[in-house]
Design a protein around this motif. Structure first.
Motif, PDB file in Angstrom:
ATOM      1  N   ILE A   1      40.976  37.113  29.676  1.00 58.70           N
ATOM      2  CA  ILE A   1      40.881  37.979  30.852  1.00 58.70           C
ATOM      3  C   ILE A   1      41.451  37.273  32.078  1.00 58.70           C
ATOM      4  O   ILE A   1      42.170  37.881  32.881  1.00 58.70           O
ATOM      5  CB  ILE A   1      39.418  38.390  31.092  1.00 58.70           C
ATOM      6  CG1 ILE A   1      38.943  39.318  29.969  1.00 58.70           C
ATOM      7  CG2 ILE A   1      39.260  39.065  32.448  1.00 58.70           C
ATOM      8  CD1 ILE A   1      37.475  39.657  30.043  1.00 58.70           C
ATOM      9  N   LYS A   2      41.161  35.990  32.211  1.00 58.13           N
ATOM     10  CA  LYS A   2      41.681  35.226  33.341  1.00 58.13           C
ATOM     11  C   LYS A   2      43.204  35.164  33.309  1.00 58.13           C
ATOM     12  O   LYS A   2      43.875  35.307  34.342  1.00 58.13           O
ATOM     13  CB  LYS A   2      41.088  33.822  33.327  1.00 58.13           C
ATOM     14  CG  LYS A   2      41.510  32.958  34.508  1.00 58.13           C
ATOM     15  CD  LYS A   2      40.851  31.582  34.432  1.00 58.13           C
ATOM     16  CE  LYS A   2      41.287  30.716  35.610  1.00 58.13           C
ATOM     17  NZ  LYS A   2      40.663  29.359  35.545  1.00 58.13           N
ATOM     18  N   ALA A   3      43.766  34.955  32.106  1.00 60.26           N
ATOM     19  CA  ALA A   3      45.220  34.862  31.975  1.00 60.26           C
ATOM     20  C   ALA A   3      45.900  36.191  32.271  1.00 60.26           C
ATOM     21  O   ALA A   3      46.996  36.236  32.830  1.00 60.26           O
ATOM     22  CB  ALA A   3      45.582  34.385  30.573  1.00 60.26           C
TER      23      ALA A   3
ATOM     24  N   GLY B   1      47.181  35.025  20.050  1.00 64.76           N
ATOM     25  CA  GLY B   1      45.795  34.607  20.169  1.00 64.76           C
ATOM     26  C   GLY B   1      45.602  33.219  20.722  1.00 64.76           C
ATOM     27  O   GLY B   1      44.505  32.654  20.636  1.00 64.76           O
ATOM     28  N   ASN B   2      46.658  32.651  21.304  1.00 70.50           N
ATOM     29  CA  ASN B   2      46.564  31.291  21.832  1.00 70.50           C
ATOM     30  C   ASN B   2      45.711  31.195  23.093  1.00 70.50           C
ATOM     31  O   ASN B   2      45.336  30.090  23.496  1.00 70.50           O
ATOM     32  CB  ASN B   2      47.965  30.745  22.128  1.00 70.50           C
ATOM     33  CG  ASN B   2      48.806  30.626  20.880  1.00 70.50           C
ATOM     34  OD1 ASN B   2      48.277  30.473  19.777  1.00 70.50           O
ATOM     35  ND2 ASN B   2      50.117  30.697  21.025  1.00 70.50           N
ATOM     36  N   LEU B   3      45.452  32.332  23.726  1.00 69.86           N
ATOM     37  CA  LEU B   3      44.643  32.345  24.950  1.00 69.86           C
ATOM     38  C   LEU B   3      43.306  33.046  24.731  1.00 69.86           C
ATOM     39  O   LEU B   3      42.694  33.568  25.658  1.00 69.86           O
ATOM     40  CB  LEU B   3      45.424  33.024  26.081  1.00 69.86           C
ATOM     41  CG  LEU B   3      46.725  32.318  26.483  1.00 69.86           C
ATOM     42  CD1 LEU B   3      47.483  33.131  27.524  1.00 69.86           C
ATOM     43  CD2 LEU B   3      46.432  30.922  27.024  1.00 69.86           C
ATOM     44  N   GLY B   4      42.861  33.039  23.493  1.00 66.69           N
ATOM     45  CA  GLY B   4      41.560  33.599  23.179  1.00 66.69           C
ATOM     46  C   GLY B   4      41.638  35.023  22.653  1.00 66.69           C
ATOM     47  O   GLY B   4      42.684  35.673  22.685  1.00 66.69           O
ATOM     48  N   ARG B   5      40.506  35.491  22.181  1.00 61.12           N
ATOM     49  CA  ARG B   5      40.430  36.850  21.644  1.00 61.12           C
ATOM     50  C   ARG B   5      40.357  37.869  22.773  1.00 61.12           C
ATOM     51  O   ARG B   5      39.972  37.527  23.895  1.00 61.12           O
ATOM     52  CB  ARG B   5      39.192  36.980  20.761  1.00 61.12           C
ATOM     53  CG  ARG B   5      39.216  36.086  19.531  1.00 61.12           C
ATOM     54  CD  ARG B   5      37.948  36.244  18.734  1.00 61.12           C
ATOM     55  NE  ARG B   5      37.956  35.406  17.545  1.00 61.12           N
ATOM     56  CZ  ARG B   5      36.940  35.323  16.682  1.00 61.12           C
ATOM     57  NH1 ARG B   5      35.839  36.048  16.903  1.00 61.12           N
ATOM     58  NH2 ARG B   5      37.031  34.534  15.629  1.00 61.12           N
ATOM     59  N   PRO B   6      40.710  39.145  22.495  1.00 63.71           N
ATOM     60  CA  PRO B   6      40.574  40.194  23.522  1.00 63.71           C
ATOM     61  C   PRO B   6      39.145  40.252  24.047  1.00 63.71           C
ATOM     62  O   PRO B   6      38.189  40.282  23.271  1.00 63.71           O
ATOM     63  CB  PRO B   6      40.955  41.472  22.760  1.00 63.71           C
ATOM     64  CG  PRO B   6      41.872  40.998  21.680  1.00 63.71           C
ATOM     65  CD  PRO B   6      41.350  39.659  21.257  1.00 63.71           C
TER      66      PRO B   6
END
Length: 357
Positions: free
Chosen positions: A99-101, A88-93
């Motif tokens: 989405i960008k990652a 979850g280090n790059l945000g929630r689903p």
């Protein structure tokens, strides 16, 4: 335990040019391979290597082993990305950041670090030189500088890959050393280390501005200072047969309830770095280390145990509302951490004692 040591390369202008060109070619090749891995959903090393190996050699000028290292670097990058997504280090689903990652391939900076194994890079420690593969051919007798302690460490314990990096026009090699740990001793008492003291001292407007403006040179200075402090703490603990109690700061970024300016400081300051340095230096020397819950250590009286947030008069002063003891706030907190460390250590020791028959 594994340690990473750094040596500074001292190449001639011609050698420096070849090293720069090599980093650029390897990272261009890695970016190309990463794009193919993303497009074809290739997640395993063998599958990606089969797909891009010939092209990395023909188009980017890599020889066999550097091409293999590039493929491994790409696979490792995607493994790290997936781990960050799971954590979850790059945000929630569904979040924009996530989405960008997920929607674009990994890219590599032109001068990002490149790993070399012993087939691509060899060390001549007695001469303090290295021989390294480049796209311009094998460079021999590239001089390097390091401390006598680092040289001994390399001679005795260097294993595996070494990473070539370029930072502000200067080249470095990061070598991995597999160092045996000393067996821990039974501590006579514990030394408490209040890791958040530095964090609390950085909550001024000027500190936030300086943190925002800090460049890599200042960051390296901070890192070096933390290394020095950690070494002194571990050396003193070893000399006095003491253990070290550290705050368990895991998840503090999510637990801490701070105003926005303070959150900026919290996320900008590498507040756990000192703790990490202390832990690995202590393990190497056999100094016992325990991690304790840091809750209320700054509000608890180390003499009577009374807890009240009003006990902390200001940043430096602690006055107990129950027994009246007056102490430096950081010293009081460190005593509480030390006491909790002894409790944790004794509890662990008791749990290892076999039950009576």
């Amino acid at each position: 335990m594994q340690l990473v040591v750094q040596v500074k390369l001292l190449p001639t202008p011609e050698q420096a040019s070849a090293l720069t060109a090599t980093l650029r070619a390897c990272n261009q090749a890695a970016t190309h391979a990463a794009a193919i891995a993303h497009a074809k959903n290739l997640t395993d090393r063998n599958g990606l290597q089969q797909e891009v190996y010939a092209e990395l050699k023909a188009v980017f000028g890599l020889s066999a082993q550097p091409a293999v290292r590039v493929v491994k670097k790409v696979v490792d990058a995607y493994t790290t990305l997936k781990a960050n997504l799971r954590a979850g280090n790059l945000g929630r689903p569904g979040s924009k950041r996530r989405i960008k990652a997920e929607s674009k391939p990994v890219t590599f900076r032109p001068r990002a670090a490149q790993p070399f194994d012993d087939r691509c890079l060899s060390w001549q420690l007695d001469q303090q030189t290295v021989s390294v593969w480049t796209t311009a051919g094998r460079l021999k007798k590239v001089r390097f500088a390091c401390s006598p302690e680092t040289l001994k460490l390399l001679a005795a314990h260097r294993r595996g890959e070494s990473d070539l990096i370029e930072r502000d026009g200067t080249f470095y090699l990061m070598a991995t050393c597999d160092v045996p740990e000393a067996g821990p001793y039974e501590p006579e008492y514990f030394v408490g280390v209040d890791l958040r003291a530095k964090l609390q001292k950085k909550r001024t407007k000027s500190a936030r501005r300086r943190l925002k403006e800090r460049r890599r040179r200042e960051q390296r200075h901070v890192k070096n200072t933390n290394h020095i402090i950690a070494k002194r703490i571990v050396t003193e603990a070893q000399r006095t047969s003491a253990g070290i109690a550290l705050e368990d700061l895991g998840g503090i970024r999510h637990r801490a309830r701070l105003r926005k300016p303070q959150r900026v400081t919290l996320h900008s300051w590498a507040f756990a770095q000192l703790g990490e340095f202390i832990a690995y230096k202590a393990h190497r020397q056999g100094v016992p280390v325990v991690h304790v819950d840091p809750a209320h250590t700054s509000q608890t009286c180390c003499e009577c145990g009374y807890i009240d947030k009003r006990n902390r008069v200001d940043q430096a002063l602690f006055v107990c509302r129950n027994c009246g003891v007056v102490a430096h706030a950081d010293r009081n907190a460190s005593h509480n951490i030390a006491h909790r460390g002894a409790v944790v250590w004794n509890a662990g020791r008791e749990s290892r004692v076999p039950a009576a028959p």
